[in-house]
Write a protein that holds these residues in place. Structure first.
Motif, PDB file in Angstrom:
ATOM      1  N   VAL A  45      52.082 -24.754-118.900  1.00 43.58           N
ATOM      2  CA  VAL A  45      51.504 -24.647-117.334  1.00 43.58           C
ATOM      3  C   VAL A  45      49.947 -24.590-117.439  1.00 43.58           C
ATOM      4  O   VAL A  45      49.359 -24.790-116.552  1.00 43.58           O
ATOM      5  N   GLY A  46      49.395 -24.115-118.586  1.00 46.95           N
ATOM      6  CA  GLY A  46      47.987 -24.246-118.647  1.00 46.95           C
ATOM      7  C   GLY A  46      47.479 -25.592-118.688  1.00 46.95           C
ATOM      8  O   GLY A  46      46.434 -25.930-118.141  1.00 46.95           O
TER       9      GLY A  46
ATOM     10  N   VAL B  31      49.089 -28.189-117.259  1.00 47.19           N
ATOM     11  CA  VAL B  31      49.135 -28.727-115.988  1.00 47.19           C
ATOM     12  C   VAL B  31      48.135 -28.009-114.971  1.00 47.19           C
ATOM     13  O   VAL B  31      47.521 -28.793-114.068  1.00 47.19           O
ATOM     14  N   GLY B  32      48.055 -26.979-115.062  1.00 47.51           N
ATOM     15  CA  GLY B  32      46.814 -26.042-114.010  1.00 47.51           C
ATOM     16  C   GLY B  32      45.493 -26.480-114.652  1.00 47.51           C
ATOM     17  O   GLY B  32      44.729 -26.728-113.603  1.00 47.51           O
ATOM     18  N   GLY B  33      45.064 -26.953-115.709  1.00 52.19           N
ATOM     19  CA  GLY B  33      43.923 -27.217-116.091  1.00 52.19           C
ATOM     20  C   GLY B  33      43.561 -28.818-115.373  1.00 52.19           C
ATOM     21  O   GLY B  33      42.486 -28.966-115.068  1.00 52.19           O
ATOM     22  N   GLU B  34      44.706 -29.715-115.495  1.00 54.70           N
ATOM     23  CA  GLU B  34      44.745 -30.878-114.819  1.00 54.70           C
ATOM     24  C   GLU B  34      44.491 -30.758-113.474  1.00 54.70           C
ATOM     25  O   GLU B  34      43.560 -31.483-112.814  1.00 54.70           O
ATOM     26  N   LEU B  35      45.200 -30.109-112.726  1.00 53.11           N
ATOM     27  CA  LEU B  35      45.182 -29.961-111.309  1.00 53.11           C
ATOM     28  C   LEU B  35      43.958 -28.976-110.814  1.00 53.11           C
ATOM     29  O   LEU B  35      43.465 -29.597-109.838  1.00 53.11           O
ATOM     30  N   LEU B  36      43.800 -28.074-111.320  1.00 55.37           N
ATOM     31  CA  LEU B  36      42.612 -27.296-110.841  1.00 55.37           C
ATOM     32  C   LEU B  36      41.311 -27.676-111.553  1.00 55.37           C
ATOM     33  O   LEU B  36      40.208 -27.137-110.761  1.00 55.37           O
TER      34      LEU B  36
ATOM     35  N   ALA C 149      40.215 -23.623-115.982  1.00 53.89           N
ATOM     36  CA  ALA C 149      40.921 -23.610-115.392  1.00 53.89           C
ATOM     37  C   ALA C 149      42.282 -23.404-115.897  1.00 53.89           C
ATOM     38  O   ALA C 149      43.641 -22.929-115.713  1.00 53.89           O
ATOM     39  N   ALA C 150      42.448 -24.147-116.995  1.00 56.76           N
ATOM     40  CA  ALA C 150      43.626 -24.264-118.152  1.00 56.76           C
ATOM     41  C   ALA C 150      43.779 -22.911-118.706  1.00 56.76           C
ATOM     42  O   ALA C 150      45.100 -22.443-118.704  1.00 56.76           O
TER      43      ALA C 150
ATOM     44  N   ALA D 147      45.263 -20.507-115.802  1.00 54.02           N
ATOM     45  CA  ALA D 147      46.663 -20.921-115.637  1.00 54.02           C
ATOM     46  C   ALA D 147      47.514 -20.328-116.554  1.00 54.02           C
ATOM     47  O   ALA D 147      48.405 -19.790-116.312  1.00 54.02           O
TER      48      ALA D 147
ATOM     49  N   ALA E 149      50.508 -17.364-115.931  1.00 54.19           N
ATOM     50  CA  ALA E 149      51.862 -17.888-116.258  1.00 54.19           C
ATOM     51  C   ALA E 149      52.298 -16.766-117.227  1.00 54.19           C
ATOM     52  O   ALA E 149      53.571 -16.435-117.239  1.00 54.19           O
TER      53      ALA E 149
END
Length: 134
Positions: free
Chosen positions: A29-30, A32-37, A46-47, A50, A54
């Motif tokens: 989740v970290g 993916v969150g880092g990539e998206l945010l 962001a990572a 996230a 999570a």
């Protein structure tokens, strides 16, 4: 087992499954969150944000609602209050979640010193097998 008797602690072999499951989930989740945010801000901030969100949802909110994190529920474990065998309260779950981060930080020193300290009954909570609750 008597209804008020606290079940035995789940074995360390059984408890390793939730550690890896929950850890990989939070890292995923970290990432993916880092990539998206992270496109709009700093990737690492962001990572980590996230990952923490999570982890909090999994280890505090889900534990209070269902009695365990995703990893614990998958492996047939529950987190119970040792006082009355009920589900953890919010305060207890937060205490245990924060202790987990501290435990991660001190684990290398514990391993190198040969200590067998473990965060087993932190905040009056214990990890037990679901089968032992019946």
């Amino acid at each position: 087992m008597a209804p008020t008797e606290v079940p035995p602690l789940a074995s360390s072999n059984r408890r390793i499954v939730p550690i890896w499951t929950d850890g990989l989930l939070a890292l995923g989740v970290g990432a993916v969150g880092g990539e998206l945010l992270g496109r709009a801000s700093n990737f690492w901030a962001a990572a980590i944000g996230a990952l923490l969100v999570a982890s909090f949802c999994n280890h505090v909110i889900l534990t209070v609602l269902a009695g365990g994190s995703i990893g614990k529920l998958i492996s047939g474990l529950r987190l119970i209050r040792t006082s009355d065998l009920g589900k953890p309260g919010v305060r207890q779950a937060i205490h245990r979640w924060l202790w987990g981060f501290f435990y991660i930080l001190i684990s290398p020193a514990l391993i190198l010193s040969g200590s067998d300290v473990d965060h087993l009954d932190i905040a009056g909570l214990r990890i037990v097998r679901t089968a032992d609750l019946r």
